[in-house]
Design an enzyme around this catalytic site. Structure first.
Site, PDB file in Angstrom:
ATOM      1  N   SER A  21      38.566  41.505  36.625  1.00 45.17           N
ATOM      2  CA  SER A  21      38.236  42.648  37.476  1.00 45.17           C
ATOM      3  C   SER A  21      39.493  43.486  37.739  1.00 45.17           C
ATOM      4  O   SER A  21      40.112  43.963  36.786  1.00 45.17           O
ATOM      5  CB  SER A  21      37.570  42.162  38.763  1.00 45.17           C
ATOM      6  N   ASP A  52      26.738  43.333  34.477  1.00 48.14           N
ATOM      7  CA  ASP A  52      27.843  43.925  35.227  1.00 48.14           C
ATOM      8  C   ASP A  52      27.884  45.434  34.994  1.00 48.14           C
ATOM      9  O   ASP A  52      27.887  45.887  33.841  1.00 48.14           O
ATOM     10  CB  ASP A  52      29.154  43.282  34.774  1.00 48.14           C
ATOM     11  N   HIS A  90      29.184  39.983  37.006  1.00 48.04           N
ATOM     12  CA  HIS A  90      30.631  40.182  37.139  1.00 48.04           C
ATOM     13  C   HIS A  90      31.369  38.871  37.423  1.00 48.04           C
ATOM     14  O   HIS A  90      30.979  38.110  38.295  1.00 48.04           O
ATOM     15  CB  HIS A  90      30.868  41.196  38.261  1.00 48.04           C
TER      16      HIS A  90
END
Length: 319
Positions: A163, A258, A290
């Site tokens: 991320s 995601d 995610h």
């Protein structure tokens, strides 16, 4: 205005809420776990200060039986959390790095950078670069940390992150390409569900404009001096020096469910269209969301990711 006003200025649930009195409430990522010898993998960890005056630190990991006859690859890891939550000492990252180090037989350095909004971007980028330079300072046999001096092969360095940490790993690799570090060879980078974005909605983003607005408002809040969602820091397609990425191997993981998925694929296309000339692979994992591997580290897809990352680091193509 009364102290501790309950009025909310920004609600970035499930990560943070910001109140009109300036108070920041973190809704997750506050738990920490101590460095230890992991009973499951035998991986040993310890914490070090990189820059005490700036509150930059790291957790180092060493495999159970580090080889004495051959030095080991190094993974420099950047945690995720939207630049606003989590730390290098959070339980999911401690679990993840213990497993990676055991599976891949590497030394790892998990960087703890300062968080927004108290420290707005680009602070996390500058902290991460200070940390990378600190790691590189050990490449000549000097430097304060014995695990790095004694066990690391600085011809085989990798950056990784998930991320926001994937964003940091990319941007640090770009900086290595632009500025060079003596005695330090960045072999590859691993980006797990990287936090990349862009002003123009694409793919699945068109079906979730509410989430798109959330991502963009958050970016503006944590980086108030940014030019916006097409800032090269968050949209590498707009980076004029993309071809100078400081490694020749890239592994990107994206998750089917995601909203950031499309950006991982576009990153691959941008690298291939540039004059970079390296090898980039994207793995899309069906049915997952995610950073799935951090939430379900024992799941089949998480274990598959672990093996793929270990093979990538050890330059094996049998996975």
């Amino acid at each position: 205005m009364a102290a501790n006003s309950p009025e909310i200025l920004h609600d970035f649930s499930p990560m943070i809420r910001v109140y009109k009195d300036g108070r920041v409430e973190r809704l997750l990522g506050k738990d920490i776990v101590a460095a230890s010898v992991d009973p499951e993998t035998g991986t040993e960890s310890k914490d070090v200060q990189i820059s005490p005056e700036l509150n930059i630190s790291a957790r180092l990991y060493l495999p159970k039986t580090p080889r004495q006859d051959k030095k080991l690859p190094l993974l420099v890891y950047f945690h995720g959390g939207g630049f606003v939550v989590e730390s290098a000492f959070s339980p999911p990252y401690h679990t993840h790095l213990n497993a990676v180090v055991a599976e891949a037989g590497v030394v790892a350095v998990s960087i703890n950078y300062r968080l927004a909004p108290e420290h707005p971007l680009p602070t996390a980028y500058e902290d991460s670069w200070i940390a990378v330079k600190w790691v590189a300072s050990h490449s000549n046999g000097q430097g304060p940390e014995v695990w790095l001096r004694d066990y690391v092969d600085f011809d085989s360095v990798f950056f990784g992150g998930d991320s926001a940490g994937g964003n940091l790993a990319h941007n640090m690799a770009l900086r290595v390409g632009l500025e060079k570090l003596d005695g330090f060879n960045l072999d590859g980078i691993f980006l797990n569900c990287p936090y990349f974005w862009g002003k123009e909605a694409i793919g699945v983003e068109l079906k979730n404009l509410e989430m798109k607005a959330y991502v963009e408002v958050l970016w503006h809040y944590i980086h108030p001096k940014s030019a916006g969602a097409d800032d090269p820091l968050v949209n590498p397609v707009m980076e004029p020096n993309l071809s100078r990425l400081g490694c020749k191997r890239v592994l990107v993981y994206v998750a089917e469910k995601d909203i950031l998925k499309e950006r991982g694929w576009i990153y691959k296309e941008a690298l291939e269209k540039s004059e970079w000339g390296g090898d980039v692979e994207v793995v899309e994992v069906a049915g997952e969301n995610h950073v799935f591997n951090l939430f379900f580290p024992k799941g089949e897809n998480a274990l598959s990711l672990l093996k793929k990352l270990a093979a990538f680091i050890n330059n094996k193509n049998d996975v």
